[in-house]
Design a protein around this motif. Structure first.
Motif, PDB file in Angstrom:
ATOM      1  N   GLY A  52       0.849  -1.204   0.000  1.00  0.00           N
ATOM      2  CA  GLY A  52       0.000   0.000   0.000  1.00  0.00           C
ATOM      3  C   GLY A  52       0.877   1.242   0.000  1.00  0.00           C
ATOM      4  N   PRO A  53       0.292   2.398  -0.328  1.00  0.00           N
ATOM      5  CA  PRO A  53       1.081   3.636  -0.380  1.00  0.00           C
ATOM      6  C   PRO A  53       1.554   4.059   1.005  1.00  0.00           C
ATOM      7  N   ALA A  54       2.473   5.005   1.037  1.00  0.00           N
ATOM      8  CA  ALA A  54       2.945   5.574   2.303  1.00  0.00           C
ATOM      9  C   ALA A  54       1.768   6.222   3.024  1.00  0.00           C
ATOM     10  N   LEU A  55       1.789   6.159   4.354  1.00  0.00           N
ATOM     11  CA  LEU A  55       0.768   6.856   5.147  1.00  0.00           C
ATOM     12  C   LEU A  55       1.495   7.886   6.007  1.00  0.00           C
ATOM     13  N   THR A  56       2.235   8.745   5.342  1.00  0.00           N
ATOM     14  CA  THR A  56       3.016   9.762   6.042  1.00  0.00           C
ATOM     15  C   THR A  56       2.395  11.138   5.781  1.00  0.00           C
ATOM     16  N   PRO A  57       2.627  12.103   6.685  1.00  0.00           N
ATOM     17  CA  PRO A  57       2.026  13.432   6.502  1.00  0.00           C
ATOM     18  C   PRO A  57       2.345  14.036   5.133  1.00  0.00           C
ATOM     19  N   ASP A  58       3.586  13.880   4.664  1.00  0.00           N
ATOM     20  CA  ASP A  58       3.985  14.418   3.354  1.00  0.00           C
ATOM     21  C   ASP A  58       3.126  13.870   2.247  1.00  0.00           C
ATOM     22  N   TYR A  59       2.956  12.546   2.293  1.00  0.00           N
ATOM     23  CA  TYR A  59       2.211  11.887   1.230  1.00  0.00           C
ATOM     24  C   TYR A  59       0.727  12.209   1.305  1.00  0.00           C
ATOM     25  N   LEU A  60       0.229  12.376   2.526  1.00  0.00           N
ATOM     26  CA  LEU A  60      -1.215  12.550   2.719  1.00  0.00           C
ATOM     27  C   LEU A  60      -1.643  14.010   2.635  1.00  0.00           C
ATOM     28  N   VAL A  61      -0.677  14.906   2.438  1.00  0.00           N
ATOM     29  CA  VAL A  61      -1.016  16.328   2.401  1.00  0.00           C
ATOM     30  C   VAL A  61      -2.062  16.569   1.299  1.00  0.00           C
ATOM     31  N   GLY A  62      -3.082  17.344   1.613  1.00  0.00           N
ATOM     32  CA  GLY A  62      -4.121  17.642   0.631  1.00  0.00           C
ATOM     33  C   GLY A  62      -5.213  16.603   0.537  1.00  0.00           C
ATOM     34  N   LYS A  63      -5.026  15.454   1.229  1.00  0.00           N
ATOM     35  CA  LYS A  63      -6.097  14.448   1.201  1.00  0.00           C
ATOM     36  C   LYS A  63      -7.022  14.693   2.389  1.00  0.00           C
ATOM     37  N   PRO A  64      -8.283  14.970   2.119  1.00  0.00           N
ATOM     38  CA  PRO A  64      -9.203  15.320   3.205  1.00  0.00           C
ATOM     39  C   PRO A  64      -9.353  14.185   4.213  1.00  0.00           C
ATOM     40  N   ILE A  65      -9.517  14.559   5.467  1.00  0.00           N
ATOM     41  CA  ILE A  65      -9.592  13.566   6.528  1.00  0.00           C
ATOM     42  C   ILE A  65     -10.791  12.634   6.343  1.00  0.00           C
ATOM     43  N   ASP A  66     -11.911  13.170   5.850  1.00  0.00           N
ATOM     44  CA  ASP A  66     -13.084  12.296   5.694  1.00  0.00           C
ATOM     45  C   ASP A  66     -12.857  11.256   4.603  1.00  0.00           C
ATOM     46  N   PHE A  67     -12.055  11.613   3.613  1.00  0.00           N
ATOM     47  CA  PHE A  67     -11.689  10.672   2.555  1.00  0.00           C
ATOM     48  C   PHE A  67     -10.845   9.535   3.146  1.00  0.00           C
ATOM     49  N   LEU A  68      -9.915   9.898   4.021  1.00  0.00           N
ATOM     50  CA  LEU A  68      -9.071   8.875   4.661  1.00  0.00           C
ATOM     51  C   LEU A  68      -9.906   7.998   5.602  1.00  0.00           C
ATOM     52  N   VAL A  69     -10.789   8.627   6.368  1.00  0.00           N
ATOM     53  CA  VAL A  69     -11.647   7.874   7.289  1.00  0.00           C
ATOM     54  C   VAL A  69     -12.501   6.881   6.498  1.00  0.00           C
ATOM     55  N   ALA A  70     -13.070   7.336   5.387  1.00  0.00           N
ATOM     56  CA  ALA A  70     -13.908   6.453   4.559  1.00  0.00           C
ATOM     57  C   ALA A  70     -13.085   5.289   4.012  1.00  0.00           C
ATOM     58  N   THR A  71     -11.850   5.582   3.583  1.00  0.00           N
ATOM     59  CA  THR A  71     -10.986   4.521   3.061  1.00  0.00           C
ATOM     60  C   THR A  71     -10.701   3.489   4.150  1.00  0.00           C
ATOM     61  N   ILE A  72     -10.438   3.958   5.368  1.00  0.00           N
ATOM     62  CA  ILE A  72     -10.129   3.040   6.465  1.00  0.00           C
ATOM     63  C   ILE A  72     -11.368   2.201   6.798  1.00  0.00           C
ATOM     64  N   LEU A  73     -12.510   2.826   6.884  1.00  0.00           N
ATOM     65  CA  LEU A  73     -13.716   2.084   7.293  1.00  0.00           C
ATOM     66  C   LEU A  73     -14.209   1.131   6.211  1.00  0.00           C
ATOM     67  N   TYR A  74     -14.172   1.582   4.962  1.00  0.00           N
ATOM     68  CA  TYR A  74     -14.806   0.793   3.902  1.00  0.00           C
ATOM     69  C   TYR A  74     -13.808   0.107   2.978  1.00  0.00           C
TER      70      TYR A  74
END
Ligand code: HEC
Length: 105
Positions: A52-74
């Motif tokens: 899977g891709p990196a889960l680091t602040p640099d990589y995740l910059v600009g990705k909305p938190i709700d998008f990440l939460v949805a990815t984790i849950l679903y």
């Protein structure tokens, strides 16, 4: 975190009746352990990427938190990213998303 996003996510979680459920200190430790070992098995032990891709602040910059939460849950159907809904409550997934965004691990 951007305030409108925080408010939107809070409203969604509140509407589901799960917002405000405190995550206890022992549960936080369990979640960080899960992040390191379970998530780390695909995203790398230090979350710098693997299957899977990196889960680091640099990589995740600009990705909305709700998008990440949805990815984790679903999860992401059609990819190896599994849904964690059977194991994580909404606030727990939100808390984990905040941790990876902030670079805590
Ligand atoms: C079996 C392997 C696997 C495990 C275990 C796994 N992931 Fe993933 N994850 C992936 C893959 C592969 C992707 C990329 C999916 C795609 O192609 O869009 C991904 C994507 C993500 C994304 C979106 C990243 C982005 O840039 O959009 C997040 C956030 C995420 N995973 C968090 C987690 C968390 C948190 C855990 C543990 C609770 C976890 N993952 C466990 C394989 C895994």
């Amino acid at each position: 975190m951007k305030r409108p996003v925080l408010i939107a996510v809070s409203l969604i979680l509140w509407a589901q009746g799960s917002w405000g459920a405190e995550i206890s200190t022992p549960r936080r430790a369990e979640l960080l352990n899960l992040l390191k070992h379970d998530c780390g098995s695909c995203h790398g032990l230090s979350l710098k990427g693997g299957l899977g891709p990196a889960l680091t602040p640099d990589y995740l910059v600009g990705k909305p938190i709700d998008f990440l939460v949805a990815t984790i849950l679903y999860g992401r159907p059609g990819t190896p990213m599994p849904p964690w809904r059977p194991f994580l409550s909404d606030p727990e997934a939100f808390w984990l998303a905040e941790q990876i965004k902030a670079g805590v691990r």
